[in-house]
Design a protein around this motif. Structure first.
Motif, short mmCIF file in Angstrom:
data_model
loop_
_atom_site.label_atom_id
_atom_site.label_comp_id
_atom_site.label_asym_id
_atom_site.label_seq_id
_atom_site.Cartn_x
_atom_site.Cartn_y
_atom_site.Cartn_z
N THR A 7 3.70 -0.75 -0.08
CA THR A 7 2.53 -0.89 0.85
C THR A 7 1.55 -2.54 0.94
OG1 THR A 7 1.46 0.57 -0.63
CG2 THR A 7 -0.24 -0.55 0.61
N LEU A 8 2.42 -3.52 0.06
CA LEU A 8 2.15 -4.70 0.59
C LEU A 8 3.11 -4.99 1.79
CD1 LEU A 8 1.52 -6.24 -3.47
CD2 LEU A 8 0.13 -5.72 -1.30
N LEU A 9 4.51 -4.77 1.53
CA LEU A 9 5.10 -5.18 2.29
C LEU A 9 4.77 -4.43 3.97
CD1 LEU A 9 8.57 -5.24 0.93
CD2 LEU A 9 7.14 -6.51 1.68
N GLY A 10 3.64 -3.19 3.79
CA GLY A 10 3.27 -2.06 5.61
C GLY A 10 4.68 -1.62 5.32
N HIS A 11 4.97 -0.95 4.03
CA HIS A 11 6.14 0.63 4.70
C HIS A 11 5.01 1.35 3.98
CE1 HIS A 11 9.13 -2.36 5.34
NE2 HIS A 11 9.51 -2.63 4.06
N PHE A 12 4.32 1.56 4.96
CA PHE A 12 3.11 3.12 4.18
C PHE A 12 4.30 4.12 3.88
CE2 PHE A 12 -0.12 -0.35 6.54
CZ PHE A 12 -0.12 -0.79 4.89
N GLU A 13 4.65 5.30 5.04
CA GLU A 13 5.47 5.99 4.66
C GLU A 13 6.60 5.84 3.10
OE1 GLU A 13 4.78 9.10 5.69
OE2 GLU A 13 3.53 8.15 7.07
N LEU A 14 7.20 5.21 3.32
CA LEU A 14 7.94 4.70 2.32
C LEU A 14 6.53 5.18 0.90
CD1 LEU A 14 10.66 4.56 1.98
CD2 LEU A 14 10.41 2.26 2.22
N ALA A 15 5.76 3.97 0.89
CA ALA A 15 5.44 4.14 -0.29
C ALA A 15 4.59 5.53 -0.60
CB ALA A 15 3.52 2.99 -0.18
N LYS A 16 4.32 6.59 0.19
CA LYS A 16 3.96 7.34 0.24
C LYS A 16 4.72 8.91 -0.14
CE LYS A 16 0.38 8.23 3.91
NZ LYS A 16 0.43 8.52 5.38
N SER A 17 5.71 8.75 -0.21
CA SER A 17 6.61 9.60 0.11
C SER A 17 7.33 9.03 -1.56
CB SER A 17 8.12 9.67 0.68
OG SER A 17 8.60 8.28 0.74
N VAL A 18 7.45 7.79 -1.87
CA VAL A 18 7.90 7.42 -3.68
C VAL A 18 6.95 7.75 -4.66
CG1 VAL A 18 7.34 4.88 -3.99
CG2 VAL A 18 9.69 5.72 -3.88
N VAL A 19 5.55 7.99 -4.45
CA VAL A 19 4.62 7.74 -5.55
C VAL A 19 4.76 9.54 -6.39
CG1 VAL A 19 2.26 8.43 -3.96
CG2 VAL A 19 2.62 6.57 -5.93
N ASP A 20 4.04 9.29 -7.06
CA ASP A 20 3.92 10.73 -8.34
C ASP A 20 2.25 11.04 -7.95
OD1 ASP A 20 6.01 12.80 -10.03
OD2 ASP A 20 3.45 13.31 -10.05
N ALA A 21 1.93 12.29 -6.59
CA ALA A 21 0.77 12.13 -7.04
C ALA A 21 -0.24 12.64 -8.35
CB ALA A 21 0.46 13.63 -5.75
N HIS A 22 0.25 13.65 -8.40
CA HIS A 22 0.18 13.67 -10.45
C HIS A 22 -0.49 13.05 -10.53
CE1 HIS A 22 -0.81 16.28 -13.78
NE2 HIS A 22 -0.79 15.29 -13.60
N TRP A 23 0.74 11.91 -11.25
CA TRP A 23 0.15 10.91 -12.14
C TRP A 23 -0.32 9.28 -11.31
CZ3 TRP A 23 0.82 11.85 -17.11
CH2 TRP A 23 1.64 12.54 -17.33
N LEU A 24 -0.12 10.05 -10.64
CA LEU A 24 -1.28 8.52 -9.27
C LEU A 24 -2.91 8.83 -9.66
CD1 LEU A 24 -1.05 5.77 -8.07
CD2 LEU A 24 -1.29 7.11 -5.68
N LEU A 25 -2.91 10.03 -9.43
CA LEU A 25 -4.69 10.27 -9.96
C LEU A 25 -5.40 9.93 -11.01
CD1 LEU A 25 -4.82 13.08 -6.84
CD2 LEU A 25 -5.55 11.28 -7.16
N ASN A 26 -4.04 9.93 -12.19
CA ASN A 26 -5.16 9.80 -13.24
C ASN A 26 -5.65 7.95 -13.74
OD1 ASN A 26 -4.35 11.75 -14.28
ND2 ASN A 26 -2.23 11.84 -14.48
N ILE A 27 -4.58 7.32 -12.32
CA ILE A 27 -5.02 5.93 -12.54
C ILE A 27 -6.35 5.78 -12.80
CG2 ILE A 27 -4.26 3.80 -11.64
CD1 ILE A 27 -1.31 4.74 -12.71
#
Lengths: 152, 259
Positions: free
Chosen positions: B194-214
């Motif tokens: 995200t900081l490097l501006g690669h938003f699509e890459l960020a979206k694809s790498v992240v695990d949605a289930h665990w991210l929503l716990n944070i």
């Protein structure tokens, strides 16, 4: 001869008292008057359902969490992705909550400004030749104010 | 030792300083506590220093949410993908979810109301509290600390603010779970992209289930550190004021005016 001083509650107050006692002032010649604080005592037993001074943070942090979560969710379909939108949501939520809280509780805010209020008044009964030594100790230990009082 | 002896007449006391931290009764808003339980079951109880109940409910939530895919259901529902939401939820688990979730919210609300009553009674009884505890593995004492510093450390790494004010159980809890969840959600790689501006890459790498716990856990850690610093400071003032009144108000103090 008396020395009147004011302090906030802190460890330095106890350090000052013990230092003065070590210089030979008897415990009986030291009088401490802790002040009741207006806001606390009035609010304390108000109602079961009212919290206390920290309620300033409650709303901002709640809105921050909600919008952070929503930012994280919608980030998956928005361009910038969940991380950035989560952070944006956090700050927007916190900002909105903080502004609401500031507007709705102006009075509370005014009270916060008097934070450095006197909390303890200490009166020490001593001889003229101990005066400077005690005053130095008091100032060294973060007294808010020190004054001698000699009547007659 | 650190508590009134069983033989003493003291019934309620509003704080206990142990090796693991300072446990304290103070007035809390039941709606705020209930809200934290809604955000994540267990967090409300942890704010009340009811650690065992809190850990039980929290771990239950982690397990059942994972098994039933509640977070994915939420994600798809909120973004209008209702068919995907229906398919994501696991019917072998999902019906176990509601009762315990609602219990956590309800129980944290009623416990807060009860503890507020206990606090009022304890403060009317005004029993002394031991402010210093030292033993072979730790030292815990009442002191003044800065609330915003506690908050800032917890913002940098959840758990550090808790260490600053010596709340060891919640420090272990926050650090442990945050590390696990940051790892499982791939939070840091996502942050990196995200900081490097690669938003699509960020979206694809992240695990949605665990991210929503944070979000809940992260913000909660800041809140918990801040609130408890404020309350510990108030307890310090109260204890010192009691000590001064008891020891430095000699009956025959020569007052500077004629009686």
């Amino acid at each position: 001869m008396y020395i009147v001083s004011t302090f906030e509650h802190s460890n330095y107050l106890e350090l000052a008292i013990t230092a003065i006692q070590m210089k030979g002032i008897a415990k009986e010649n030291i009088l401490c008057v802790p002040m009741d604080k207006r806001s606390e005592d009035k609010k304390l037993f108000d109602t079961l359902h009212s919290a206390d001074g920290l309620s300033l943070l409650d709303l901002p942090i709640i809105l921050a969490t909600v919008l952070c979560l929503l930012g994280g969710i919608y980030g998956f379909i928005l361009k910038w992705g969940p991380v950035l939108w989560g952070l944006i949501g956090f700050f927007i939520g916190f900002g909105i909550g903080f502004i609401i809280k500031l507007i709705t509780t102006k009075k509370y805010n005014n009270r916060q400004k008097k934070l450095k209020a006197t909390e303890v008044v200490m009166i020490i009964d001593c001889n003229d030749n101990q005066l400077d030594m005690i005053k130095d100790i008091l100032w060294e230990h973060n007294a808010l104010g020190v004054s001698k009082l000699s009547l007659g | 030792m650190d508590r009134p002896a069983p033989s003493s007449t003291v019934r309620r006391y509003m704080a206990y300083l142990s090796t693991l931290g300072t446990t304290q009764l103070h007035l809390r808003n039941p709606f705020v506590i209930a809200w934290w339980s809604m955000a994540y079951p267990g967090l409300g109880h942890l704010l009340l220093s009811k650690y065992l109940r809190g850990f039980l409910l929290f771990n239950w939530e982690v397990f059942l949410n994972y098994k039933a895919h509640i977070n994915l259901g939420i994600l798809y529902s909120f973004t209008g993908r209702f068919e995907m939401a229906k398919n994501a939820l696991d019917i072998t688990w999902v019906m176990l979810y509601a009762p315990t979730y609602l219990f956590a919210v309800w129980d944290s609300y009623r416990t807060t109301v009860d503890l507020n009553l206990q606090y009022i009674l304890a403060s009317r009884e005004d029993a002394e509290v031991k402010m210093f505890n030292i033993n072979s593995i730790e030292i815990n004492y009442l002191d003044k600390r800065t609330p915003w510093i506690a908050l800032a450390w917890s913002a940098l790494m959840p758990g550090l603010g808790q260490i600053y004010i010596h709340r060891i159980p919640s420090a272990f809890f926050s650090m442990g779970w945050f590390i696990v969840m940051a790892y499982l959600s791939k939070l840091l790689p996502a942050l990196h992209y995200t900081l490097l501006g690669h938003f699509e890459l960020a979206k694809s790498v992240v695990d949605a289930h665990w991210l929503l716990n944070i979000p809940c856990i992260y913000v909660w850690c800041m809140y918990e550190a801040y609130v408890n610093t404020v309350e510990n400071n108030k307890l310090f003032d109260w204890e010192q004021s009691k000590f001064l009144k008891k020891n430095y108000q000699y009956k025959y103090f020569k007052m500077p005016f004629v009686r």
